[in-house]
Design a protein around this motif. Structure first.
Motif, PDB file in Angstrom:
ATOM      1  N   PRO A 138      -7.023  -1.211   0.339  1.00 53.32           N
ATOM      2  CA  PRO A 138      -6.463  -1.491   1.669  1.00 53.32           C
ATOM      3  C   PRO A 138      -7.457  -2.255   2.549  1.00 53.32           C
ATOM      4  O   PRO A 138      -8.671  -2.049   2.464  1.00 53.32           O
ATOM      5  N   SER A 139      -6.913  -3.114   3.388  1.00 52.42           N
ATOM      6  CA  SER A 139      -7.760  -3.858   4.328  1.00 52.42           C
ATOM      7  C   SER A 139      -7.984  -3.068   5.613  1.00 52.42           C
ATOM      8  O   SER A 139      -8.883  -3.399   6.399  1.00 52.42           O
ATOM      9  N   ALA A 140      -7.179  -2.019   5.846  1.00 52.68           N
ATOM     10  CA  ALA A 140      -7.343  -1.169   7.020  1.00 52.68           C
ATOM     11  C   ALA A 140      -6.658   0.167   6.760  1.00 52.68           C
ATOM     12  O   ALA A 140      -5.749   0.268   5.926  1.00 52.68           O
ATOM     13  N   GLU A 154       1.419  -5.388   4.713  1.00 50.86           N
ATOM     14  CA  GLU A 154       0.280  -6.077   5.319  1.00 50.86           C
ATOM     15  C   GLU A 154      -1.040  -5.488   4.834  1.00 50.86           C
ATOM     16  O   GLU A 154      -2.089  -5.683   5.447  1.00 50.86           O
ATOM     17  N   ASN A 155      -0.970  -4.739   3.745  1.00 51.43           N
ATOM     18  CA  ASN A 155      -2.146  -4.162   3.091  1.00 51.43           C
ATOM     19  C   ASN A 155      -2.822  -3.073   3.932  1.00 51.43           C
ATOM     20  O   ASN A 155      -4.030  -2.857   3.832  1.00 51.43           O
ATOM     21  N   VAL A 156      -2.042  -2.385   4.749  1.00 55.39           N
ATOM     22  CA  VAL A 156      -2.554  -1.274   5.557  1.00 55.39           C
ATOM     23  C   VAL A 156      -2.112   0.035   4.924  1.00 55.39           C
ATOM     24  O   VAL A 156      -0.929   0.223   4.619  1.00 55.39           O
ATOM     25  N   GLN A 189       0.832  -1.196   0.000  1.00 51.60           N
ATOM     26  CA  GLN A 189       0.000   0.000   0.000  1.00 51.60           C
ATOM     27  C   GLN A 189       0.875   1.258   0.000  1.00 51.60           C
ATOM     28  O   GLN A 189       1.996   1.250   0.520  1.00 51.60           O
ATOM     29  N   ILE A 198     -14.016   0.464   5.348  1.00 51.14           N
ATOM     30  CA  ILE A 198     -12.659   0.008   5.619  1.00 51.14           C
ATOM     31  C   ILE A 198     -12.350   0.281   7.093  1.00 51.14           C
ATOM     32  O   ILE A 198     -12.517   1.408   7.562  1.00 51.14           O
ATOM     33  N   ALA A 207     -10.435  -1.556  14.294  1.00 51.44           N
ATOM     34  CA  ALA A 207      -9.554  -2.687  13.958  1.00 51.44           C
ATOM     35  C   ALA A 207      -8.812  -3.122  15.213  1.00 51.44           C
ATOM     36  O   ALA A 207      -7.588  -3.013  15.300  1.00 51.44           O
TER      37      ALA A 207
END
Length: 265
Positions: free
Chosen positions: A43-45, A161-163, A2, A132, A89
């Motif tokens: 993004p996951s977060a 970590e896709n953040v 990301q 999100i 989260a």
């Protein structure tokens, strides 16, 4: 991986109230939103570092459904009825706290604090679906530039970590000046600092880049543009988390002052 994003978030809730002095900022946010919509994967977060939370040691919001903290005063009633129901989260907060602890940081979780306007105002503009998960990391109340660069280093692995790491402050933040007439001298100082900031963020060598940011008080216009440094320090966290020169800059005028947003691929 990301990207990393720094946002100048404007004056309180004014960007959400069609304030004409934030028209250019809103156009900038529209461009950034278009860029964000094209991310693959999404993004996951979202991890926000906002100028509006300072603690002695790094602290993370950890509520599953965070409330909003209306940390501004004197605005229209609708400013206090805003909703941004993005989930929290808590799992990521606990994991990140462990990662920071492994790096020598004493870190805390706060399951009570809501998301302040440095989070929910840009969140509503850039991620309006509120789908999100969001969490917030505090600034250090030492306001030490080098410490915030180190904090950014500790966050760097989150990109894999896709953040999406988002710093939220303002590249210019002199509250008195926002309400005073603009003089030629002040406009010159404002622009000189913006130019210095962009030049520093574009330095190829990481050590030289971070040395420049650590010594930001020596920059032209620094004392005028940031009498107190809390709105600048999210840039330090972002620059160190990105670990590379800035990729894109957007400039705008808001409240009669020059400001910038930044993106790192």
């Amino acid at each position: 991986m990301q990207p990393v994003l720094f946002l100048s978030h404007g004056g309180g809730p004014l960007p959400l109230l069609d304030d004409p002095e934030h028209a250019e900022l809103l156009l900038t946010y529209a461009l950034i939103r278009h860029k964000l919509d094209g991310l693959q994967p999404l993004p996951s977060a979202l991890l926000f570092i906002s100028a509006h939370w300072e603690t002695k040691e790094p602290t993370l919001t950890a509520a599953a459904q965070p409330s909003l903290l209306f940390d501004y005063y004197g605005f229209p009633p609708q400013s206090y009825q805003l909703r941004y129901p993005a989930p929290g989260a808590p799992g990521l907060a606990a994991s990140l706290a462990e990662q920071l602890a492994a790096g020598g940081w004493t870190t805390h979780l706060d399951a009570e604090r809501g998301l302040d306007h440095g989070v929910f105002v840009p969140g509503m503009l850039l991620f309006p679906r509120a789908d999100i998960p969001c969490l917030q990391l505090s600034l250090l109340d030492s306001l030490d530039a080098a410490a915030h660069l180190e904090l950014g280093h500790a966050l760097r692995a989150l990109r894999d970590e896709n953040v999406l790491i988002i710093g939220s402050g303002f590249s210019f933040h002199n509250m008195r000046a926002f309400f005073d007439p603009v003089t030629n001298q002040e406009a010159s100082l404002n622009l000189a600092f913006e130019n210095w900031l962009e030049s520093s963020l574009r330095i190829d060598d990481e050590q030289l880049r971070e040395n420049s940011l650590a010594n930001w008080k020596q920059a032209p216009g620094a004392a005028f543009c940031h009498p107190r440094e809390e709105h600048l320090l999210p840039i330090h966290v972002c620059a160190a988390a990105a670990g590379k020169p800035v990729t894109q800059e957007w400039r705008f005028t808001a409240l009669n002052r020059h400001g910038s947003c930044y993106w790192w691929d």
